[in-house]
Design a protein around this motif. Structure first.
Motif, PDB file in Angstrom:
ATOM      1  N   GLU A  37       0.758  -1.370   0.029  1.00 25.72           N
ATOM      2  CA  GLU A  37       0.070  -0.124  -0.006  1.00 25.72           C
ATOM      3  C   GLU A  37       0.852   1.122   0.010  1.00 25.72           C
ATOM      4  N   THR A  39       1.073   4.816   1.320  1.00 26.93           N
ATOM      5  CA  THR A  39       0.272   5.814   2.395  1.00 26.93           C
ATOM      6  C   THR A  39       1.036   7.077   2.550  1.00 26.93           C
ATOM      7  N   ASP A 215      -3.290   4.965  -1.111  1.00 26.33           N
ATOM      8  CA  ASP A 215      -4.447   3.830  -0.651  1.00 26.33           C
ATOM      9  C   ASP A 215      -4.915   3.991   0.789  1.00 26.33           C
ATOM     10  N   ARG A 216      -3.994   4.771   1.474  1.00 30.78           N
ATOM     11  CA  ARG A 216      -4.540   5.443   2.860  1.00 30.78           C
ATOM     12  C   ARG A 216      -3.725   6.873   3.022  1.00 30.78           C
ATOM     13  N   THR A 230      -8.890   5.605   4.589  1.00 33.16           N
ATOM     14  CA  THR A 230      -8.523   5.828   3.052  1.00 33.16           C
ATOM     15  C   THR A 230      -9.243   7.163   2.612  1.00 33.16           C
ATOM     16  N   GLU A 233     -12.672   7.259   3.100  1.00 31.22           N
ATOM     17  CA  GLU A 233     -13.442   7.358   4.580  1.00 31.22           C
ATOM     18  C   GLU A 233     -13.208   8.798   4.964  1.00 31.22           C
TER      19      GLU A 233
END
Lengths: 261, 345
Positions: A37, A39, A215-216, A230, A233
């Motif tokens: 991922e 980030t 991704d985050r 994310t 979110e």
């Protein structure tokens, strides 16, 4: 690619301590960062992005809380072990002269080379692979001081790749770059996370781009408050909006991104 | 190793051999080359005066120049790398000032306190000077090493080193003011720096010490290469930066201390030779630069000594004038041409 948790941060407080100094920059940081991922750490200047990165890469001791990397507390690693687990790309623009791109990427092999730092055939192969992956093969024999900022940033990323670490931290890798180079670097990092399964954690001011590729997201507000999630979110629960409307953050950035990415 | 690097090294070694032999051959007394060869390699039948000139004067001088040049250049390279400052050189950390201070104390105060001018003591005086220089240099070194552990920034450390140098110079000034004229003269002569002062027996000691220290300093190549990247990257690649810094500074400091003790402060070589080597070999890799600086330093020091002693300059020019006069244009030209090539690329 399956994502596993590589970094776990629990109730972390970061800052500086010295003889007469005790400065807390941020507290109560808890989250996990996973492999495969990308980030992104976002926040205004002075929020503590660099301090957090420095703490995670063991350059600074945490004030409180726990950091574990690959299931083991960070402080139990020796410097030599960490060199094989975390690769960094820093903001400091080193004044390296008279060194070819090839040699600089080769320096990434230092944790594996022997006493004189001589590259073995296997080291050479790793350097080749890193250079290939980042797409700087045509630059290999160029001197580092003749490169553009974007090219140099790619070289430093290749150095981190040659280091063969599962985790790569980057402190504002897109600063100083023009827009196309920013996009290129972030896409490269996205590929490294998704195709090579690396854990990529970077700080940046490029909110818009970060929201598109990450991704985050870790949102760090001034005063050390941290929201993670994310991009979707963070948009839904309103923290992104609150973040953008913070008085001193990058104001009025218009966000366009595809929620169904 | 690349072929061009190997060629460069071989050329440097050859230049050392040539300059070394020329150092034995040329001087105010002309001695035929064949006789010099015979004197060196065991012929007995040669003129005793010639033998004395070669063995007692020219050979020690050549050996001193070779060893001192190598030591200062290696130390200069280490300083430039650890401080990431192209203007750093052996003298910046105040180590040579420390040596000067040590010598100043002994030379200037002995006449005052002991009632005997050191300049009249001959051989004993020479040894006293060497010892005091080493003590002075080591004291400053210890101070620097202590400070290095306390302060983080390289620039801070560099500035503190320069400050120590100023303080030492100031103290020397005060000492001079209160000293007898002939002692001041002896001190000034020491301060000019010379490869000729070291006499036979001391040369052997000097050469042996350096023959141990120089190979030891070569062990730091990987550390130096990592330090080139900056503290952050070096640390991330597994280097204990503060310990590495300490090791490099100590190594360079000791080299400078020993050379200064025997030859007095020799300027320029330590600053210039590393630049020369970077330009010639076009690399920052210390696996190349360390041996290259060692060889080029030795070669350049021999050349300078040769020029300082050319027939016509009776009694020899001060070597510091020659190193700068010969070295500065050479370095400027090399760097200038290098820059031009770079822009042409």
């Amino acid at each position: 690619m399956s994502c596993i948790e590589t970094i776990r941060v629990e109730n972390l407080a970061i800052g500086y301590t010295g003889k007469n100094v005790y400065k807390r920059v941020a507290t109560g940081i808890s989250d996990t960062i996973r492999s495969g991922e990308l980030t992104c750490l976002l926040g205004p200047n002075g929020a503590g992005k660099s301090t957090l990165l420095r703490t995670l890469s063991a350059f600074l001791p945490p004030l409180e809380g726990k950091i574990s990397i690959l299931g083991k507390p960070l402080e139990e690693y020796s410097e030599k072990q960490l060199a094989r687990i975390i690769g960094v790309v820093l903001t400091e623009r080193s004044s390296i002269q008279n060194m070819t791109v090839d040699e600089l990427v080769g320096m990434g092999r230092s944790p594996y080379t022997g006493f004189w730092g001589r590259l073995s055939a296997e080291d050479r192969a790793q350097v080749d692979a890193a250079v290939e992956m980042v797409g700087i093969a045509p630059l290999r024999s160029r001197m580092v001081q003749t490169l553009s900022d974007g090219e140099r940033q790619k070289v430093m990323i290749a150095k981190a790749l040659a280091q063969e670490t599962p985790i790569i931290f980057l402190d504002e890798p897109t600063a100083f770059l023009d827009y196309p180079s920013k996009v290129e670097i972030l896409h490269l990092l996205y590929r490294l996370a998704h195709e090579e399964g690396k854990t990529v954690f970077l700080s940046t001011h490029d909110l818009e781009l970060a929201l598109q590729v990450a991704d985050r997201i870790w949102l760090m507000a001034e005063g050390g408050e941290l929201h993670t999630g994310t991009p979707e979110e963070l948009t839904r629960d309103g923290s992104l909006e609150r973040f953008i409307n913070l008085p001193d953050s990058e104001k009025r950035v218009r966000i366009h991104f595809d929620l169904n990415k | 190793m690349r072929r061009s690097v190997l060629t460069g090294m071989v050329l440097l070694v050859l230049s050392i051999l040539v300059f070394f032999f020329l150092n034995l051959l040329l001087g105010s007394v002309s001695i035929p080359a064949a006789s010099v060869w015979d004197i060196l390699f065991g012929g007995d039948g040669e003129n005793q005066i010639w033998r004395n000139i070669v063995m007692k004067s020219r050979l020690p001088q050549a050996v001193t120049a070779l060893v001192a040049g190598a030591g200062l250049s290696v130390a200069g390279l280490q300083m430039q790398t650890v401080f990431r400052n192209p203007l750093a050189g052996p003298s910046v950390l105040g180590v040579s000032s420390g040596a000067s201070l040590g010598v100043a104390f002994v030379v200037l105060l002995s006449g005052r306190l002991g009632g005997v001018a050191l300049s009249r003591l001959g051989y004993m005086g020479e040894i006293a000077m060497t010892v005091s220089a080493i003590i002075g240099a080591m004291a400053v070194m210890a101070l620097i090493v202590y400070v290095a552990q306390k302060v983080r920034g390289n620039v801070t450390l560099l500035i503190i080193g320069v400050m120590i140098g100023y303080v030492a110079t100031a103290i020397i000034g005060v000492l001079k003011f209160f000293s007898a004229e002939e002692d001041v003269r002896a001190y000034v002569v020491w301060g000019l720096g010379s490869f000729a002062r070291v006499s036979g027996g001391q040369v052997a000691t000097f050469a042996v010490i350096m023959a141990v220290l120089l190979p030891l300093s070569m062990l730091l190549v990987k550390t130096l290469n990592l330090l080139l990247l900056g503290d952050g990257y070096a640390r991330n690649l597994g280097l204990d930066v503060s310990r590495a810094r300490l090791a490099v500074i100590s190594c360079a400091g000791i080299l400078v201390a020993i050379v200064t003790a025997y030859c007095g402060p020799i300027t320029f070589l330590g600053l210039a030779v590393p630049h020369l080597c970077r330009a010639i070999f076009r690399t920052s890799d210390h696996r190349v630069l360390m041996p290259a600086s060692l060889l080029a330093g030795a070669s350049l020091a021999l050349l300078c000594n040769l020029i300082a002693r050319l027939p016509g300059f009776e009694g020899a020019l001060p070597v510091n004038s020659v190193t700068a006069l010969i070295g500065a244009p050479v370095v400027a030209v090399v760097l200038f041409r290098r820059r031009k090539e770079e822009t042409a690329e």
